[in-house]
Design an enzyme around this catalytic site. Structure first.
Site, PDB file in Angstrom:
ATOM      1  N   ASN A  83       0.939  -1.329   0.038  1.00 30.77           N
ATOM      2  CA  ASN A  83      -0.246   0.128   0.028  1.00 30.77           C
ATOM      3  C   ASN A  83       0.780   1.208   0.030  1.00 30.77           C
ATOM      4  O   ASN A  83       2.146   1.116  -0.190  1.00 30.77           O
ATOM      5  CB  ASN A  83      -0.951  -0.113   1.064  1.00 30.77           C
ATOM      6  CG  ASN A  83      -0.355   0.182   2.456  1.00 30.77           C
ATOM      7  OD1 ASN A  83       0.798   0.412   2.363  1.00 30.77           O
ATOM      8  ND2 ASN A  83      -0.875  -0.353   3.829  1.00 30.77           N
TER       9      ASN A  83
ATOM     10  N   ALA B  26      -8.355  -5.730   6.467  1.00 35.47           N
ATOM     11  CA  ALA B  26      -8.245  -6.840   5.595  1.00 35.47           C
ATOM     12  C   ALA B  26      -8.972  -6.613   4.256  1.00 35.47           C
ATOM     13  O   ALA B  26      -8.788  -7.516   3.473  1.00 35.47           O
ATOM     14  CB  ALA B  26      -9.092  -8.056   6.270  1.00 35.47           C
ATOM     15  N   ALA B  27      -9.039  -5.038   3.966  1.00 36.69           N
ATOM     16  CA  ALA B  27      -9.286  -4.790   2.454  1.00 36.69           C
ATOM     17  C   ALA B  27      -8.260  -5.407   1.716  1.00 36.69           C
ATOM     18  O   ALA B  27      -8.328  -5.680   0.416  1.00 36.69           O
ATOM     19  CB  ALA B  27      -9.814  -3.394   2.545  1.00 36.69           C
ATOM     20  N   GLY B  28      -7.057  -4.820   2.057  1.00 37.49           N
ATOM     21  CA  GLY B  28      -5.733  -5.617   1.722  1.00 37.49           C
ATOM     22  C   GLY B  28      -5.706  -6.910   1.172  1.00 37.49           C
ATOM     23  O   GLY B  28      -5.194  -7.433   0.151  1.00 37.49           O
ATOM     24  N   ASP B  29      -6.175  -7.612   2.222  1.00 37.62           N
ATOM     25  CA  ASP B  29      -6.014  -8.942   2.135  1.00 37.62           C
ATOM     26  C   ASP B  29      -7.015  -9.559   1.251  1.00 37.62           C
ATOM     27  O   ASP B  29      -6.733 -10.443   0.416  1.00 37.62           O
ATOM     28  CB  ASP B  29      -6.276  -9.639   3.502  1.00 37.62           C
ATOM     29  CG  ASP B  29      -5.132  -9.087   4.688  1.00 37.62           C
ATOM     30  OD1 ASP B  29      -4.063  -8.835   4.179  1.00 37.62           O
ATOM     31  OD2 ASP B  29      -5.473  -9.091   5.738  1.00 37.62           O
TER      32      ASP B  29
HETATM   33  O1  RIB Z   1      -4.763  -7.041   7.448  1.00 39.43           O
HETATM   34  C1  RIB Z   1      -5.569  -6.987   8.368  1.00 39.43           C
HETATM   35  C2  RIB Z   1      -4.780  -7.978   9.566  1.00 39.43           C
HETATM   36  O2  RIB Z   1      -3.717  -7.108  10.044  1.00 39.43           O
HETATM   37  C3  RIB Z   1      -5.608  -7.910  10.788  1.00 39.43           C
HETATM   38  O3  RIB Z   1      -6.642  -9.188  10.701  1.00 39.43           O
HETATM   39  C4  RIB Z   1      -4.790  -8.103  11.762  1.00 39.43           C
HETATM   40  O4  RIB Z   1      -4.703  -9.314  12.552  1.00 39.43           O
HETATM   41  C5  RIB Z   1      -3.430  -7.793  11.216  1.00 39.43           C
HETATM   42  O5  RIB Z   1      -2.538  -8.858  11.028  1.00 39.43           O
END
Ligand code: RIB
Length: 300
Positions: free
Chosen positions: A181, A246-249
């Site tokens: 990011n 967690a949007a990036g995940d």
């Molecule tokens: O990317 C989000 C995550 O970052 C969260 O779930 C938290 O655990 C941190 O690792």
């Protein structure tokens, strides 16, 4: 056999919504405490699995109640957890405050994630995935080893350099896609990223250091794909942001699964952009990650 192997962290997210982030020395009142399955590695595993990919996770949890809680969450999304081991540390934990604008502030306690070792990676040689997903919530030495092993076996690697850390050029040059990011890209390159043009300049610094494809996630400004042949900006979707955790995940899991379905890189970035946007419309890490059906409906 899984198509995707995620080597990374599992965290129990302890989340409180508050009107704003506390200042140093300030005590503020927030909402109820929520304990939510998270961790960048586990989130990306679930994100890809919900998009229809066959996924295995490699990592560590502790011998406490958070361990089984996190494993159950992965199992309920059909993620293979054969290579997630328990040890005598505490399970990784993230203390998260989400403010009224849906932005977050996170403090990590690595616990068992800090013990994921190169030997753990070598013990998973029975798996032969098409793609490996890496982040930086486990030791960098292990991440580097995983990328080296993947390279020797012609396995594609996606690195999400999060949380922000400086990295050796050797690692940057080993991976096929690096997806930071704005904050992570600034720290990686020493070049302040504040808009699309500065993101392009910083991405080109990574290309000079050996990166093959750089994809910058830009939140409300969308995403930028930069390679030596192409620079493409993808607009953000207009959404009502509830929680960006967690949007990036979701973006990474969506991108990996789209690549495996055969989409061209630019199309896969567009698809991932929709996954990230959808995740930001819901509260929590793993509960917010969209399915393939939800993503396709959103796009259409
Ligand atoms: O990317 C989000 C995550 O970052 C969260 O779930 C938290 O655990 C941190 O690792």
């Amino acid at each position: 056999m899984p198509n995707i192997l995620v080597i990374g962290s599992l965290n129990a997210d302890l989340v409180v919504r508050a009107p704003h982030f506390p200042q140093p020395g300030e005590t503020i009142s927030g909402d109820d405490l929520h304990i939510i399955p998270g961790g960048k590695g586990a989130n990306q595993a679930v994100a890809a699995a919900r998009q229809g990919a066959s996924v295995a996770m490699l990592g560590r949890v502790g011998n406490d109640s958070f361990g089984p809680f996190l494993l159950d969450s992965l199992k309920s999304d059909s993620v293979d957890i054969t290579h997630v081991h328990s040890d005598d540390s505490a399970t990784g934990t993230a203390i998260i405050v989400v403010d009224a604008n849906g932005q977050n502030s996170i403090v990590l306690s690595a616990g068992a994630n800090g013990k994921v070792s190169p030997a753990d990676v070598d013990h998973a040689s029975d798996l032969s995935p098409s793609l490996i997903l890496l982040q930086l919530e486990i030791p960098t030495l292990t991440v580097l080893h995983a990328a080296q092993v993947a390279k020797q076996n012609n396995i594609r690697v996606i690195l999400n350099p999060a949380p922000a850390k400086s990295l050796p050029d050797e690692l940057i040059a080993l991976v096929d896609f690096i997806i930071p990011n704005e904050t992570e890209l600034s720290l990686l390159t020493g070049h302040e990223v504040k808009d699309i043009s500065s993101a392009e300049q910083a991405a080109k610094i990574l290309l000079d250091r050996g990166a093959k494809h750089v994809i910058v996630t830009l939140g409300s400004k969308g995403a930028l794909f930069v390679s030596d042949k192409q620079v493409t900006h993808i607009e953000a979707y207009p959404i009502n942001v509830v929680d960006t955790t967690a949007a990036g995940d979701a973006f990474i899991g969506g991108f990996a699964s789209a690549l495996l379905r055969g989409l061209e890189i630019e199309e896969a970035v567009k698809y991932a952009n929709a996954c990230g946007a959808l995740a930001a419309t819901k509260f929590g890490a793993q509960p917010s990650l969209p399915t393939k059906e939800e993503t396709e409906k959103f796009i259409s």
